[in-house]
Design an enzyme around this catalytic site. Structure first.
Site, PDB file in Angstrom:
ATOM      1  N   ARG A 196       0.840  -1.202   0.000  1.00  0.00           N
ATOM      2  CA  ARG A 196       0.000   0.000   0.000  1.00  0.00           C
ATOM      3  C   ARG A 196       0.872   1.248   0.000  1.00  0.00           C
ATOM      4  NH1 ARG A 196      -2.084   2.576   5.027  1.00  0.00           N
ATOM      5  NH2 ARG A 196      -3.671   4.124   4.462  1.00  0.00           N
TER       6      ARG A 196
ATOM      7  N   ARG B  43      -9.465  18.529   7.966  1.00  0.00           N
ATOM      8  CA  ARG B  43      -8.311  18.661   8.845  1.00  0.00           C
ATOM      9  C   ARG B  43      -8.240  20.046   9.473  1.00  0.00           C
ATOM     10  NH1 ARG B  43      -4.649  14.548   8.659  1.00  0.00           N
ATOM     11  NH2 ARG B  43      -4.941  13.043   6.982  1.00  0.00           N
TER      12      ARG B  43
ATOM     13  N   LYS C   7     -13.233   2.410   0.777  1.00  0.00           N
ATOM     14  CA  LYS C   7     -12.955   2.408   2.214  1.00  0.00           C
ATOM     15  C   LYS C   7     -14.211   2.854   2.971  1.00  0.00           C
ATOM     16  CE  LYS C   7      -8.941   4.097   3.486  1.00  0.00           C
ATOM     17  NZ  LYS C   7      -7.799   5.042   3.584  1.00  0.00           N
TER      18      LYS C   7
ATOM     19  N   THR D 269      -6.341  -1.477  10.110  1.00  0.00           N
ATOM     20  CA  THR D 269      -6.124  -0.585  11.251  1.00  0.00           C
ATOM     21  C   THR D 269      -5.928  -1.323  12.572  1.00  0.00           C
ATOM     22  OG1 THR D 269      -7.658   0.958  10.158  1.00  0.00           O
ATOM     23  CG2 THR D 269      -6.818   1.587  12.319  1.00  0.00           C
TER      24      THR D 269
END
Length: 468
Positions: free
Chosen positions: A32, A73, A218, A276
């Site tokens: 990845r 963010r 995702k 994760t």
């Protein structure tokens, strides 16, 4: 033959050619490239090292480019904040406006002032910091700290339960997409996929660019969960991104959500990757916790296609050991629990689906059998993998390198590139010889062969049972 595939994230700890080669030796199947933290120069260099290492080891691996997506963010801070419960924090959508509180930072999503209302939670840095909205106006959100901690620059924000109005791709994503297509990556992971149209948009772009890469969606927020069935059907596979999901949903719901996603992927015949914190403690420690080992066990018994390492291998101290731990735990678990618990129970819509089901049932009934499939586009090979044969590994043969690499992510599927002969029997003999040379077959092994043959100008799926 380990069936569950291992997906490894590359980073500063694993960017060298020697470490990449070690990762492949220990069992890495997919690499990845996380574009949230990668420059184009670094990406080009590392991609070339991956391909060279695989060639040197006479094997192949797949490469997945993880697009950053429209993440929300915070802005840059002069120094980290040490937030305490009750502190007032201001989020500004316009950097030119002056701060009205001591703790004030910008946020890159202008719509946040419209999406939030008083009382709504704001999770920062994967939920390590929790704020509660107290008021909003045109360009500002005032909040109160519920759970404090150290807050650094450019931290990721989750808005649990809020339907955000963000595009599927950012300007940076389009540039990264062009790079990935140019290099020839095998998969693109679409971050924050929230509806089928987002996946279809990316697939259309890939088609226009003549790319054979597949799209992995995702699942990272509650919007995606609301549209889960449609997203699963629209994609070629799903990544259960437990980091952001854990910030968006109650923690006690996360294992249930993971199981539901896996079952939905099984039903619709799609790949599923669990990601994760599989071995989070090994970022700093040489051995995993017992809970992490059990987490791996659970994923394998749920029949997932891949398990993924992120920080463990990108920045961790023991990246090669992490892959070794995964390989050992997966192999032991599969030996003890080989049965296809979550074998696809989707309706058999076509004759090809029925042929695949029949081939798997035949292989399951013959101890020590192997499944061989000859495929042009990979469809039949992936259908076989989705049926989760109990013991038989699946060896897929294709003339197309991109198809072969796309098969790397599927559970129990081991692809090879060979030249097809005009006579099918000669192609089969060539494949058997290759497997014998690799010690994957010995003379007398029972093999179930699935292929398409041309009969009276019609393509017919055929099943052949013979010995190696």
């Amino acid at each position: 033959m380990r069936k569950t595939k291992i997906l490894v994230t590359l980073g500063p700890a694993t960017e060298s050619a020697s470490v990449i080669e070690s990762l492949i030796r220990r069992g890495a199947n997919i690499f990845r490239l996380n574009m949230s933290h990668a420059s184009h120069e670094w990406t080009r260099t590392v991609y070339q090292r991956i391909r060279e290492a695989a060639t040197a080891l006479d094997t192949d691996v797949a490469v997945l480019m993880d697009l950053t997506g429209p993440s929300i963010r915070t802005g840059d801070l002069a120094a980290p904040w040490q937030l305490k419960t009750g502190d007032v924090v201001e989020l500004r959508t316009d950097a030119t406006l002056p701060a009205t509180t001591e703790l004030s930072t910008t946020v890159n999503y202008p719509g946040i002032t419209k999406d939030l209302k008083p009382g709504d939670p704001i999770a920062i840095d994967g939920g390590m910091i929790l704020l509660r909205t107290t008021s909003t106006n045109t360009h500002r959100v005032q909040t109160e700290v519920v759970t404090g901690g150290e807050m650094k620059s450019r931290r990721h924000i989750n808005l649990p339960g809020v339907d955000v109005n963000l595009p599927p791709l950012t300007r940076k994503d389009y540039a990264d997409l062009d790079l990935g297509v140019e290099m020839g990556v095998d998969y693109f992971a679409l971050s924050f996929a929230r509806e089928p149209a987002h996946i279809q948009h990316l697939e259309l772009l890939l088609e226009q660019k003549n790319s054979q890469a597949r799209v992995i969606a995702k699942i990272e927020n509650q919007q995606a969960l609301k549209n889960l069935d449609a997203i699963v059907q629209a994609s070629k596979g799903i990544m259960v991104a437990r980091g952001d999901l854990g910030s968006e949903c109650p923690l006690e719901d996360l294992p249930i959500i993971q199981r539901d996603i896996i079952e939905r992927c099984s039903y619709h015949g799609r790949k599923v990757i669990v990601a994760t914190q599989m071995l989070e403690s090994m970022i700093e420690n040489p051995v995993p916790t017992r809970a992490e080992v059990t987490d791996i066990f659970n994923a394998v018994t749920e029949q997932v296609d891949c398990v993924m390492l992120s920080g463990e291998t990108s920045v961790g101290k023991y990246p090669v050991s992490c892959v070794d731990v995964l390989d050992r735990v997966i192999s032991k678990t599969e030996k003890r629990y080989p049965s296809g618990r979550f074998a696809s129970d989707a309706p058999l819509k076509t004759n090809k689906h029925k042929a695949v089901k029949a081939a798997v049932q035949l292989a399951n009934s013959i101890p020590g059998s192997r499944l061989l499939v000859f495929t042009k586009g990979g469809v039949t090979a992936h259908l076989l993998a989705h049926q989760r044969p109990e013991a038989a590994p699946i060896y897929a043969f294709t003339e197309n390198l991109a198809v072969s690499r796309a098969c790397m992510t599927a559970r129990g599927l081991f692809p090879f590139v060979i030249e097809f002969c005009a006579k099918p029997a000669e192609t089969i003999e060539r494949a058997i010889t290759l497997l014998r040379n690799r010690k994957a077959l010995v003379k007398g092994d029972p093999i179930v062969i699935l292929s398409d043959v041309l009969h009276d100008e019609l393509v017919v799926d055929s099943i052949l049972l013979r010995e190696a």
